[in-house]
Design an enzyme around this catalytic site. Structure first.
Site, short mmCIF file in Angstrom:
data_model
loop_
_atom_site.label_atom_id
_atom_site.label_comp_id
_atom_site.label_asym_id
_atom_site.label_seq_id
_atom_site.Cartn_x
_atom_site.Cartn_y
_atom_site.Cartn_z
N PHE A 1 5.02 -4.47 13.08
CA PHE A 1 6.41 -4.28 12.66
C PHE A 1 7.07 -3.34 13.67
O PHE A 1 6.48 -2.33 14.06
CB PHE A 1 6.48 -3.64 11.27
CG PHE A 1 6.09 -4.57 10.15
CD1 PHE A 1 7.05 -5.28 9.44
CD2 PHE A 1 4.76 -4.71 9.79
CE1 PHE A 1 6.69 -6.13 8.41
CE2 PHE A 1 4.39 -5.56 8.75
CZ PHE A 1 5.35 -6.28 8.06
N ASP B 1 9.19 -1.28 13.17
CA ASP B 1 9.31 0.06 12.57
C ASP B 1 8.21 0.99 13.07
O ASP B 1 8.34 2.21 12.96
CB ASP B 1 9.21 -0.06 11.05
CG ASP B 1 10.08 -1.19 10.50
OD1 ASP B 1 11.07 -0.87 9.84
OD2 ASP B 1 9.77 -2.38 10.75
N PHE B 2 7.13 0.43 13.58
CA PHE B 2 6.02 1.28 14.00
C PHE B 2 6.23 1.91 15.37
O PHE B 2 5.36 2.62 15.86
CB PHE B 2 4.69 0.50 13.95
CG PHE B 2 4.38 -0.13 12.63
CD1 PHE B 2 5.01 0.29 11.47
CD2 PHE B 2 3.46 -1.17 12.52
CE1 PHE B 2 4.75 -0.31 10.23
CE2 PHE B 2 3.18 -1.76 11.30
CZ PHE B 2 3.82 -1.34 10.16
N ILE B 3 7.39 1.68 15.97
CA ILE B 3 7.71 2.50 17.14
C ILE B 3 7.77 3.96 16.72
O ILE B 3 7.64 4.85 17.55
CB ILE B 3 9.03 2.11 17.85
CG1 ILE B 3 10.24 2.36 16.96
CG2 ILE B 3 8.98 0.69 18.37
CD1 ILE B 3 11.57 2.35 17.73
N HIS C 1 9.94 -1.40 6.73
CA HIS C 1 9.40 -2.64 7.30
C HIS C 1 10.48 -3.67 7.58
O HIS C 1 10.18 -4.86 7.62
CB HIS C 1 8.36 -3.26 6.35
CG HIS C 1 7.02 -2.61 6.35
ND1 HIS C 1 6.80 -1.39 5.78
CD2 HIS C 1 5.82 -2.99 6.86
CE1 HIS C 1 5.52 -1.06 5.92
NE2 HIS C 1 4.91 -2.01 6.57
N GLU D 1 -1.24 2.86 16.73
CA GLU D 1 -0.20 2.27 17.58
C GLU D 1 0.02 3.02 18.89
O GLU D 1 0.31 2.40 19.92
CB GLU D 1 1.12 2.16 16.81
CG GLU D 1 1.17 0.99 15.83
CD GLU D 1 0.47 1.26 14.50
OE1 GLU D 1 -0.02 2.40 14.32
OE2 GLU D 1 0.41 0.36 13.65
C1 TPP Z 1 1.59 2.64 11.17
C2 TPP Z 1 1.28 1.35 10.51
N1 TPP Z 1 0.52 0.45 11.15
C3 TPP Z 1 0.23 -0.72 10.58
C4 TPP Z 1 0.69 -1.03 9.33
C5 TPP Z 1 0.40 -2.40 8.71
N2 TPP Z 1 -0.59 -2.23 7.67
C6 TPP Z 1 -0.24 -2.03 6.39
S1 TPP Z 1 -1.55 -1.74 5.42
C7 TPP Z 1 -2.62 -1.91 6.70
C8 TPP Z 1 -4.08 -1.75 6.46
C9 TPP Z 1 -4.41 -0.43 5.89
O1 TPP Z 1 -5.78 -0.33 5.68
P1 TPP Z 1 -6.37 0.84 4.81
O2 TPP Z 1 -5.87 2.14 5.30
O3 TPP Z 1 -7.84 0.65 4.79
O4 TPP Z 1 -5.76 0.65 3.37
P2 TPP Z 1 -5.98 -0.55 2.36
O5 TPP Z 1 -5.00 -1.59 2.71
O6 TPP Z 1 -7.37 -1.00 2.49
O7 TPP Z 1 -5.70 0.05 1.04
C10 TPP Z 1 -1.95 -2.17 7.87
C11 TPP Z 1 -2.57 -2.38 9.18
C12 TPP Z 1 1.49 -0.07 8.69
N3 TPP Z 1 2.03 -0.30 7.50
N4 TPP Z 1 1.74 1.11 9.28
#
Ligand code: TPP
Ligand code: TPP
Ligand code: MG
Ligand code: MG
Lengths: 324, 337, 324, 337
Positions: D93, D95-97, D139, D70
Site C-alpha cells: 500500500f 500508505d507505507f511510505i 490504506h 518496508e
Molecule cells: C507497515 C505495514 N506493512 C504491511 C502491511 C500489510 N499487512 C497487514 S497485516 C500483515 C501481516 C501481519 O502479520 P502479523 O504481524 O503476524 O499479524 P497477524 O496478521 O498474523 O495477526 C501485513 C503484511 C501493513 N498493514 N503495514
C-alpha cells in the site's frame, strides 16, 4: 492461583463473545453488507482475554489490524463495535474508523492500527506515562509475528528498556504474516522472545491457545512490570488463527488438514471447557448458558448495527480541526 | 519586553509552560545530553541549545533523553499525549521525518478523526528545518509543504523570537498535534519578546511585516527576512510591498492573503521548499481561484529549483531564493501588462 | 596469519592517511574555510583499514556521517576527497555532497550517509546482489553504537538473515552517539553484538583500536560470509573517537583526562608501531618514512583543494533528471 | 492488441522485462507468497496478484519475498540498483511510505545529484494507492503529491492497462528511481494493450482522453474515469472538454496542459490527494502563472476535503470527488464571467 467461579465465567464469556463476534462477521461479510478489509481474531481469544482480564481502565493497550479481540477483551462495548464495523454513525468511532481503527480511550484501548508495527512505539509512550505517574499501571503492545520484523517494533523495545517504560510487548505468534510463514520471515524463526530478550528485557513464553497458560504467565509478567522502575518485559504466545489473513483469503498456504487440526486440538474455548469441567469448577450447563447468553447478545448487536443510523455526507467534515 | 534570541525564546517558553503545567514533558535525542557519560546529565545539551537547563529544573521524569529512534520518539509522544501528558518531542532535523513519518502522518495526525472525534492528542513536534548551514541534501530541507498537505496536523513556522514565544505557547496548550518548525538559520536571531506569561498568538493569523499597495509578498522563516530587505529597498523607490509572514501554514490565513491581493492585484510567494506541490504553488492557486478578478499579473512563485540541496557554499547560495531573485520577481509582476 | 612487509606498510599508511586527513581538517575547519558539519573519524582508523584491507572493488561498503575513514580505506582518492570537503567542483562529488555524502561507486564505496541507520538496508541490497552473483563478494555496513538503535538497522539485520545476503554489519562502538553514552542509549549497554546475534547471525567481537585484532577478526568473518549461502554476520569493535561528535563540540561529557588516556593507550597508530617494531617486522625508520610521505601527500591535497575550481551557480542544475 | 486487466498488465510487463534482462529482480512482501508454509512458495501470491507466476518462472534469486520491513525493502532496492541490478520493489500500500520515506526521499532520490552525477539508481517502486475499497484512513491514500514534490523521483500514475504496459516498461528501463503508482480500484479494469514487446510510453507525455474546446480537465487514476464520464455527458449538451490524463506527474507535461488552456481558457484539476500542497493546486498555479492571459475563469481544483479518509461507504463516497462535483465545477467555470 485458583480463579473464582465468577472470574472463570467472566473469562469464558469474554472469549466466547470474541469468538461469536468473529464467526458472525465471517458469515455477514459474505453478504457484502460490511465494507473494507476485515481481519478476524478467531482462535487467538485466549491471548486477548488472558491478558486483559488482569487490567483495569487505567491500564492501556495498543492493538493491531487484527484488533477486535483486543478491543472486546479490554471492554469496548459490543454494540458500538458491531455498529462501527457496519460503518454506522452509532459505531464507537462514528463509522470513520472501521475494523482496523477502533479505539476507546476511556477504556484504556488506545487504538487498533492499520499499520503493522505502529502500535509498539505508542505503547512505549503510554508506558512512560505510567512510569511517571507511579501508580503501578502498565501499557501493553500487542504485536504479531510479522510485526516483530518492523523497525518500529525494535525501536520501541530498546526505547522502553532505556526509558524504563512500564510497557509489555505481547507477541502473538500465529505462524503467519499474511501468506508467509514465520519460519521464513523471522530470521530467528521460532524464537521471537529471545530477540526481545536481547534488548535487555525479561521475557516469558506461554501457550496462546490455553487461557490458563496466558493468564498465569501474565500474572507473573504484570507482577514484575507493575513494580515502578523495573521497566518493560516481553511475552511470546504461540497461537493459531482460524480464518484467513483477511476475509476472502483462500489460505492455500496451510497444510492439508491444518485448519481441522487446530480447530480440534488448539481451540482455546474447547480447552477451557475441558479444563474447568474436568476439574469440576464449572459445569457444561454453566458454559452452555453463557453460550446462549452470548448468542443472544450477538443477535441483538447485529440487529442493532443493521438498524443503526447511517452517516451523512456532512459527517465527513465533522471532528476535523482545520477545514479547507 | 525583553530582548532574546530565537533559540532562547524556544527554551524559555518550554520552561514556562513546564512550570505552569506538570503534564508538559520533553523528549528527544540529546535533550538532556551527557546521559550515560562521565560528564553526566546536562554535561552538554542538544546541538541547538533548545533544551538547556530543563533537566536540571524538571528532572528525569519530565525531560527524557532518547536513543536515535525517531519513530519511537514520535510514537512515544502520541502515547504520552493519549494518556494525559502534553509531550514536546524534538526531531533534531526536520529531514528526519523520513524515518518517522508514519507516526506523524498515519498515527497522531489521524487519531481524532479516525476515532470519531473522541480522542485528544496534544503533542508538539519541534523540528529544526531549512538551509543556510551548508549541511547539504539530508540536513537542510524544508518539510512544511509535506506536512501541510496532511490532514490532522497543524503546521507552525515562526520567523521571529516573539513569534516563537507566542506560537509555541499556543502549540503547547493546543489539544491537537502541532508541528513546530524552527528555522535553524534563525536560532541566533535577536528580537523583542513580550514578558506577559500568557502572551499567545493564535494559529491562522498572519502578520503584516511590511505594508504597501503595489505587490503582495507572502513568505515565512529565513526567507521572510530576504523579502523584507527587498521591500525596504523598493520602498525607497516608491514601490510598496505588503510582506505577509504566514506564521502558520495550516491553518492558513487565507483572508490576509486575499485581502492584500485585492488591493495590490499582484502576488509573489517566496518559499524554501522545492517548486512542485509546494506551499508557493498552493498559495498561488488559492489566489488564482479566490481573487481571480483582482489579479493584474500572474501569481509568481519564487522557490529553489527542483533539485536536492547542494553542499558547497556557492551552490547553496545559488540554490536558495536570493534577494536578487525576489526583487526580480517583484519587478516582473509589476511590469506585467 | 603473518602479513607481508608490504601489506604492513600499506595498512599503516592507510591508517596514517586517515589520521592526517582528520587532524588536518580539525585545524583547517577553525579557519572557517570549510563549510557544513564535519564528523572526524580520528581514533577509529584501525577499524576502517582492518576491514577494507580485505576488500577489492567488487566488495561494497556503505558508510555513515563519520565516513572519511571508510572512504579513504576503501580507495577513494585523497585529492578528490579533500576537494569535496572543500566544496570544490573537482571534488569526488563535484562539491554537491560534502563531508557526509561522499560516494565512489567504482571503488565499491556506495556512500557516506547523513541519516543515521540509513546505510544498513542499502548494504543488504548490495549483499543480496553479491549472493545472487555467487562470486564470493560481500557488502559491509558500517554503523555506530547510536545507529544500532535505529529501526532501519534492525530491519536490515533481520532481512539480511532471511534473504541470506552476503552482508556484514560492522558496529563501531565508540561509546558515544553525539553527547550521549552508549550505556544509556543502548538498552543492552555494552553488548551490541549479542543483539545482532539474536537476529540469527554469527557474530564476532574485536578491539577496534588494534589493527591486528580487527584484521584477524575480519579474516574469519569474511571467510564465513564469502561462502555462498552462509548469509550475513555481525562484528562489534570497541573503539574510540579522538575528537568531538562534530567539529565545535566542547565534549564536556568526557571524563577528566579521558582524551589524554585514550590518545595514550588506545591509539591504533601507536599500538601498530609498537607491535611491528617490537616484533622486528618494520623499523621506526620505515614508519617515519611513511609518515613523511603521508604528510607530503596531505599538504599537496590541501593545496590542491584550496586551488581547485569552485562550482558555479549553473552547477546547481547539473545532474538532475527533471528540471522545473 | 490483447485485452487484459490492469493488474495483468503489471505482471506481464514485469515478466517480459525479467525475461529480457536478467538483472531485473522483484522484491516485496508476499511477492512470492507461501514462503515458510506447508503450502510452499506461490501457494498464494501477493494480495493484488501483481506478481503471480514470477517465482515459478524466475526462481528465488530474482523474486525475493521479504519480511514486513518496508525501509529495508526500499533500502535493499537501492543497494541492488547500485550494484548492477534493476530491482522492482513493491509497497503493498502506498500508505507505507510512512515507514520507508527516508529510503525513498533522502536516499535513492538523492544519490545521483548528491554524488555528483556519477551514480545510477535504476529502481522501480511500485505502490498500490487510492481510495474506493473502504479501506479507511491508513490504506486508501494518494501519495503522488508528496513524492512529486521530492526532487530526484520520477512519479508515474497509469490510468489504463495499456498505460500500465507502456509506462512500466519505461520505468524498468529507466536509469533513475521511478515511483510507479497503481490505483487499487483499477486493478480489475480491462482494456486493449499493444502486443509489441518494445511498446513504451515516455514519461512526461500526457494523453488526451477526450477532446473539446470549452474546458480543460486534468486528472489521472481512478478519477480520470469520472472526468471522462462527465465530459461524455456534457458533450451531449454541446459542451466540449479536453480531458488530459497526466500519466506522469514528474516529469509533468506542462505543454499539453498549457496548450489546452490556451484554447479553452478554463481549467479544472481533479485529484484524489487532499487540497493543500497537492497536485491540483500545483497545476492550477502552473496555469495561472504561465497561461494567465488565456484564462477566462479562475482555475478550479476538485479534491477531497482536508480530512483523513473515512471508513463507511457513505463517507468515502462523500469524501471522493464525485461526477456530480466534477460536473458542478465544470459548469461553474463555464458560468464565470
Ligand atoms: C507497515 C505495514 N506493512 C504491511 C502491511 C500489510 N499487512 C497487514 S497485516 C500483515 C501481516 C501481519 O502479520 P502479523 O504481524 O503476524 O499479524 P497477524 O496478521 O498474523 O495477526 C501485513 C503484511 C501493513 N498493514 N503495514
Ligand atoms: C536519523 C537520524 N537521527 C539523528 C541524527 C543526528 N545524528 C547524527 S550523528 C548522531 C550520533 C550517531 O552516533 P553513532 O551511531 O554512535 O555514530 P558516531 O557519531 O559515534 O560515529 C546523531 C544522533 C541523524 N543524522 N540521523
Ligand atoms: Mg501473524
Ligand atoms: Mg558512536
Amino acid at each position: 492461583m485458583q480463579l473464582s467461579r465468577e472470574a472463570l465465567m467472566r473469562a469464558y464469556r469474554q472469549m466466547k463473545v470474541i469468538r461469536e463476534f468473529e464467526e458472525r462477521l465471517h458469515v455477514e461479510i459474505q453478504t457484502g453488507e460490511i465494507a473494507g478489509f476485515t481481519h478476524l481474531y478467531c482462535g487467538q481469544e485466549a491471548v486477548a482475554v488472558g491478558v486483559c482480564e488482569h487490567l483495569d481502565n487505567d491500564d492501556k493497550i495498543v492493538s493491531t489490524h487484527r484488533g477486535h479481540g483486543h478491543c472486546l477483551a479490554k471492554g469496548c462495548e459490543l454494540n458500538g463495535m458491531m455498529a462501527e464495523i457496519w460503518g454506522s454513525r452509532e459505531g464507537l468511532c462514528k463509522g470513520k474508523g472501521g475494523s482496523m481503527h477502533i479505539a476507546d480511550i476511556d477504556q484504556g484501548m488506545l487504538g487498533a492500527n492499520g499499520i503493522v508495527g505502529a502500535g509498539a512505539p505508542i505503547a512505549v509512550g503510554a508506558g512512560i506515562s505510567a512510569r511517571i505517574d507511579g501508580k503501578g499501571k502498565v501499557a501493553i503492545a500487542f504485536s504479531g509475528d510479522g510485526a516483530c520484523n518492523q523497525g518500529t517494533t525494535f525501536e520501541a523495545m530498546n526505547m522502553a528498556v532505556v526509558t524504563k517504560a512500564a510497557c509489555i510487548f505481547v507477541f502473538e505468534n500465529n505462524h503467519y504474516s499474511e501468506h508467509t510463514g514465520y519460519e521464513y520471515a523471522v530470521g530467528t524463526s521460532n524464537d521471537i522472545a529471545s530477540r526481545a530478550e536481547a534488548f535487555g528485557m525479561k521475557v516469558w513464553r506461554g501457550d496462546g491457545t490455553d487461557f490458563f497458560s496466558v493468564f498465569e504467565t501474565m500474572r507473573e509478567v504484570l507482577e514484575y512490570v507493575r513494580v515502578p522502575g523495573n521497566g518493560p518485559a516481553a511475552v511470546e504466545f504461540d497461537t493459531e488463527r482460524f480464518f484467513g489473513h483477511f476475509e476472502g483469503d483462500p489460505q492455500r498456504y496451510r497444510g492439508p488438514g491444518e485448519l481441522d487440526r487446530i480447530r480440534e486440538t488448539r481451540d482455546c474455548l474447547k480447552k477451557f471447557r475441558a479444563s474447568v469441567t474436568g476439574a469440576g469448577l464449572l459445569s457444561d450447563a454453566d458454559l452452555d448458558a453463557l453460550d446462549a447468553d452470548v448468542a443472544e447478545a450477538m443477535e441483538a448487536a447485529v440487529a442493532a448495527a443493521r438498524a443503526a443510523e447511517r452517516p451523512t455526507p456532512e459527517d465527513v467534515l465533522a471532528d476535523v480541526y482545520i477545514s479547507y | 519586553m525583553a530582548k532574546m534570541m530565537y533559540r532562547d525564546a524556544v527554551v524559555s517558553t518550554i520552561a514556562e509552560e513546564m512550570e505552569r503545567d506538570p503534564n508538559v514533558v520533553v523528549l528527544g535525542e540529546d535533550v538532556v545530553g551527557g546521559m550515560g557519560t562521565a560528564g553526566g546529565p546536562e554535561a552538554i545539551g542538544g546541538i541547538w541549545s533548545t533544551s538547556t537547563g530543563l533537566f536540571g529544573k524538571f528532572g528525569a521524569d519530565r525531560v527524557i533523553d532518547t536513543p536515535i529512534s525517531e519513530s519511537a520518539i514520535i510514537g512515544a509522544a502520541s502515547g504520552l499525549a493519549l494518556t494525559g501528558k502534553r509531550p514536546i518531542a524534538e526531531l533534531m532535523f526536520a529531514d528526519f521525518i523520513g524515518v518517522s513519518l508514519d507516526q506523524i502522518w498515519n498515527q497522531m495526525g489521524k487519531f481524532r478523526y479516525m476515532f470519531g472525534g473522541k480522542t485528544k492528542c496534544p503533542a508538539v513536534i519541534r523540528m529544526a528545518y531549512g538551509a543556510g548551514y551548508n549541511a547539504a541534501a539530508q540536513h537542510s530541507q524544508s518539510v512544511h509543504q509535506i506536512l501541510t498537505g496532511m490532514p490532522g496536523l497543524k503546521v507552525v513556522m515562526p520567523s521571529t523570537p516573539a513569534d516563537v514565544k507566542g506560537l509555541l505557547r499556543t502549540a503547547i496548550r493546543d489539544d491537537d498535534p502541532v508541528i513546530f518548525l524552527e528555522h535553524k538559520a534563525l536560532y541566533g536571531m535577536s528580537g523583542e519578546v513580550p514578558d506577559d506569561p500568557e502572551f499567545m498568538i493564535p494559529f491562522g493569523h498572519a502578520r503584516l511585516s511590511r505594508a504597501g499597495q503595489d505587490v503582495t509578498i507572502v513568505s515565512s522563516g529565513l526567507l521572510l527576512g530576504f523579502c523584507e530587505a527587498v521591500a525596504d529597498k523598493l520602498a525607497a523607490e516608491g514601490i510598496g510591498c505588503d510582506v505577509i509572514d504566514l506564521r502558520s501554514t495550516s491553518p492558513l490565513d487565507e483572508e490576509a492573503i486575499l485581502d492584500s491581493v485585492e488591493v495590490t492585484g499582484r502576488l509573489i510567494v517566496v518559499d524554501e521548499a522545492p517548486p512542485r506541490c509546494g506551499l508557493a504553488g498552493d498559495i498561488c492557486a488559492l489566489v488564482a481561484n479566490k481573487a481571480f478578478a483582482s489579479l493584474k499579473a500572474p501569481p509568481q512563485a519564487v522557490t529553489p529549483p527542483h533539485t536536492p540541496i547542494p553542499f558547497a557554499r556557492e551552490l547553496e547560495s545559488a540554490y536558495l531564493p536570493s534577494t536578487d531573485k525576489i526583487e526580480a520577481a517583484v519587478r516582473k509582476v509589476l511590469a506585467y501588462r
